[in-house]
Design an enzyme around this catalytic site. Structure first.
Site, PDB file in Angstrom:
ATOM      1  N   ASN A   2     -25.326  42.703 -11.119  1.00  0.00           N
ATOM      2  CA  ASN A   2     -24.646  43.954 -10.582  1.00  0.00           C
ATOM      3  C   ASN A   2     -25.375  44.120  -9.279  1.00  0.00           C
ATOM      4  O   ASN A   2     -26.183  44.991  -9.341  1.00  0.00           O
ATOM      5  CB  ASN A   2     -24.525  45.031 -11.504  1.00  0.00           C
ATOM      6  CG  ASN A   2     -24.034  46.304 -10.900  1.00  0.00           C
ATOM      7  OD1 ASN A   2     -23.535  46.145  -9.901  1.00  0.00           O
ATOM      8  ND2 ASN A   2     -24.165  47.456 -11.626  1.00  0.00           N
TER       9      ASN A   2
ATOM     10  N   HIS B 152      -6.838  41.767 -15.371  1.00  0.00           N
ATOM     11  CA  HIS B 152      -6.940  43.229 -14.957  1.00  0.00           C
ATOM     12  C   HIS B 152      -6.378  44.450 -15.635  1.00  0.00           C
ATOM     13  O   HIS B 152      -6.958  45.478 -15.783  1.00  0.00           O
ATOM     14  CB  HIS B 152      -6.294  43.216 -13.417  1.00  0.00           C
ATOM     15  CG  HIS B 152      -6.878  44.410 -12.780  1.00  0.00           C
ATOM     16  ND1 HIS B 152      -7.933  44.448 -11.836  1.00  0.00           N
ATOM     17  CD2 HIS B 152      -6.443  45.564 -12.749  1.00  0.00           C
ATOM     18  CE1 HIS B 152      -8.109  45.591 -11.252  1.00  0.00           C
ATOM     19  NE2 HIS B 152      -7.153  46.347 -11.729  1.00  0.00           N
TER      20      HIS B 152
ATOM     21  N   GLY C 203     -17.479  57.222 -15.895  1.00  0.00           N
ATOM     22  CA  GLY C 203     -18.257  56.636 -14.936  1.00  0.00           C
ATOM     23  C   GLY C 203     -17.916  55.291 -14.500  1.00  0.00           C
ATOM     24  O   GLY C 203     -18.652  54.851 -13.775  1.00  0.00           O
TER      25      GLY C 203
ATOM     26  N   HIS D 149     -14.548  45.610 -17.891  1.00  0.00           N
ATOM     27  CA  HIS D 149     -15.893  45.257 -17.995  1.00  0.00           C
ATOM     28  C   HIS D 149     -17.099  46.245 -18.585  1.00  0.00           C
ATOM     29  O   HIS D 149     -16.728  47.330 -18.978  1.00  0.00           O
ATOM     30  CB  HIS D 149     -16.429  45.115 -16.450  1.00  0.00           C
ATOM     31  CG  HIS D 149     -16.570  46.543 -15.840  1.00  0.00           C
ATOM     32  ND1 HIS D 149     -15.437  47.437 -15.490  1.00  0.00           N
ATOM     33  CD2 HIS D 149     -17.698  47.299 -15.602  1.00  0.00           C
ATOM     34  CE1 HIS D 149     -16.043  48.417 -14.862  1.00  0.00           C
ATOM     35  NE2 HIS D 149     -17.246  48.290 -14.826  1.00  0.00           N
TER      36      HIS D 149
ATOM     37  N   GLN E 290     -21.623  46.464 -19.493  1.00  0.00           N
ATOM     38  CA  GLN E 290     -22.630  46.577 -18.534  1.00  0.00           C
ATOM     39  C   GLN E 290     -24.023  46.232 -19.443  1.00  0.00           C
ATOM     40  O   GLN E 290     -23.995  46.842 -20.699  1.00  0.00           O
ATOM     41  CB  GLN E 290     -22.873  47.659 -17.765  1.00  0.00           C
ATOM     42  CG  GLN E 290     -21.799  47.787 -16.601  1.00  0.00           C
ATOM     43  CD  GLN E 290     -22.121  49.083 -15.661  1.00  0.00           C
ATOM     44  OE1 GLN E 290     -23.084  49.087 -15.054  1.00  0.00           O
ATOM     45  NE2 GLN E 290     -21.371  50.167 -15.841  1.00  0.00           N
TER      46      GLN E 290
ATOM     47  N   CYS F   7     -34.893  52.960 -45.109  1.00  0.00           N
ATOM     48  CA  CYS F   7     -34.148  53.172 -43.795  1.00  0.00           C
ATOM     49  C   CYS F   7     -33.191  54.275 -43.724  1.00  0.00           C
ATOM     50  O   CYS F   7     -32.383  54.776 -44.830  1.00  0.00           O
ATOM     51  CB  CYS F   7     -33.265  51.937 -43.469  1.00  0.00           C
ATOM     52  SG  CYS F   7     -32.010  52.183 -42.095  1.00  0.00           S
TER      53      CYS F   7
HETATM   54 ZN   LIG Z   1      -9.170  42.865 -11.604  1.00  0.00          ZN
HETATM   55 ZN   LIG Z   2     -30.703  50.186 -42.656  1.00  0.00          ZN
END
Ligand SMILES: [Zn+2]
Ligand SMILES: [Zn+2]
Ligand SMILES: [Zn+2]
Length: 320
Positions: free
Chosen positions: A63, A100, A146, A153, A155, A183
């Site tokens: 980027n 697109h 954002g 896409h 990131q 856990c």
């Molecule tokens: Zn595109």
């Molecule tokens: Zn776990």
């Protein structure tokens, strides 16, 4: 965390912002425009087409160009993180499809699975660089979330620090583990599956639920049933299951909430510390339905106008 019943609303009462971004006729992510991005660092090219030319199913590029530099990414949770990483870090864009007009909800399960494998491959590669302690994997869908480009896409940002949102989860998980030797996420999943009221969808290896301490309306966590601290160490059938669950979940979210913008973030263990027993990777989805007021950010309290039980019910019952 405050769940305000006075401010409780039905989904149709939200003032919705649709996930529309201004169409760019010169989209740098469309097939045939490869020269508009920096050279790719990774791609799926089924027929062995040459790099940086058409013939790809998915591309990962650094980027480095202005159109995306402004896309700060992680919403307010990650604010400040990018300043601190100045100088080191990798910021890459996963161009999820040449098409697109697709979205994660309209892509096939195979295509979504490809995005997840690309994430895994990039993480495995980047974690060999010892300067990096954490890699944030995320997707901003829609302008209000954002995204600056409409083309599908996601990131990836490699950081020399562990971001606060993960730090807090790990610290909490360590406290639970030292008390109970279990856990906290496995415990939560077991309780939620027994109670059922906040379960949204189940897949063979994955469960989507509305967390009982949801900070945002319709906040959703996707948790692997099998305990594993790292996203990149999940098994192939777990990625397949996650792809199926994401498609089904986003279809319901789009149906019930009129295709909202959203942020999707993978929460996984830092590389820099041992979390094998205590942490449990998962995915958090935050539809952008209301503008969170300064009150919440300023005080650390969140007012969530929809209870997680109600949110789970709405999504469970959404007809796709
Ligand atoms: Zn595109
Ligand atoms: Zn776990
Ligand atoms: Zn989390």
């Amino acid at each position: 965390m405050i769940i305000s019943t006075d401010r409780r609303k039905r989904p149709s009462d939200f003032r919705l912002e649709r996930a529309e971004v201004v169409r760019d006729d010169y989209c740098p992510f469309c097939a045939g425009r490869e020269e508009l991005t920096p050279p790719e660092v990774f791609a799926y090219r089924p027929n062995g087409a040459a790099a940086n030319a058409p013939g790809w199913d998915l591309r990962v590029v650094p980027n480095k160009f202005p159109a995306l530099q402004v896309e700060g990414g992680l919403d307010r949770e990650g604010e400040g993180m990018f300043d601190r990483m100045n100088g080191i870090g990798a910021h890459e864009v996963v161009i999820e499809t040449p098409d697109h007009h697709k979205t994660l909800a309209t892509m096939t399960e195979t295509e979504i699975g490809r995005v997840l494998s690309a994430f895994r491959e990039r993480v495995r590669d980047l974690k060999q660089d010892r300067r990096f302690r954490y890699i944030v994997l995320f997707k901003n869908h829609g302008g209000p979330a954002g995204a600056t480009l409409e083309h599908p896409h996601s990131q990836l940002i490699a950081l020399p620090i562990v971001p606060d949102f993960v730090r807090e989860e790990i610290d909490g998980a360590r406290r639970h583990f030292s008390d109970k030797e279990r856990c906290v996420f496995c415990d939560l999943l077991r309780q939620e599956l027994a109670a059922r009221r906040r379960i949204i969808l189940e897949e063979t290896e994955m469960v989507a639920l509305a967390p009982y301490a949801a900070r945002f309306p319709f906040e959703t966590w996707i948790m692997p049933r099998r305990h594993e601290c790292r996203f990149e160490d999940a098994a192939p059938h777990e990625y397949d299951s996650l792809a199926r669950l994401l498609k089904a979940l986003l279809g319901r979210v789009n149906r019930a909430l009129e295709s909202p913008p959203y942020n999707l973030i993978i929460h996984t263990s830092p590389f820099s510390e041992e979390t094998t027993d205590v942490y449990h990777w998962h995915v958090e989805l935050m539809p952008r339905l209301t503008n969170v007021a300064g009150f919440e950010w300023g005080t650390g309290f969140y007012i969530n106008p929809t209870s997680p039980e109600e949110a789970a019910k709405v999504l469970r019952e959404a007809k796709v």
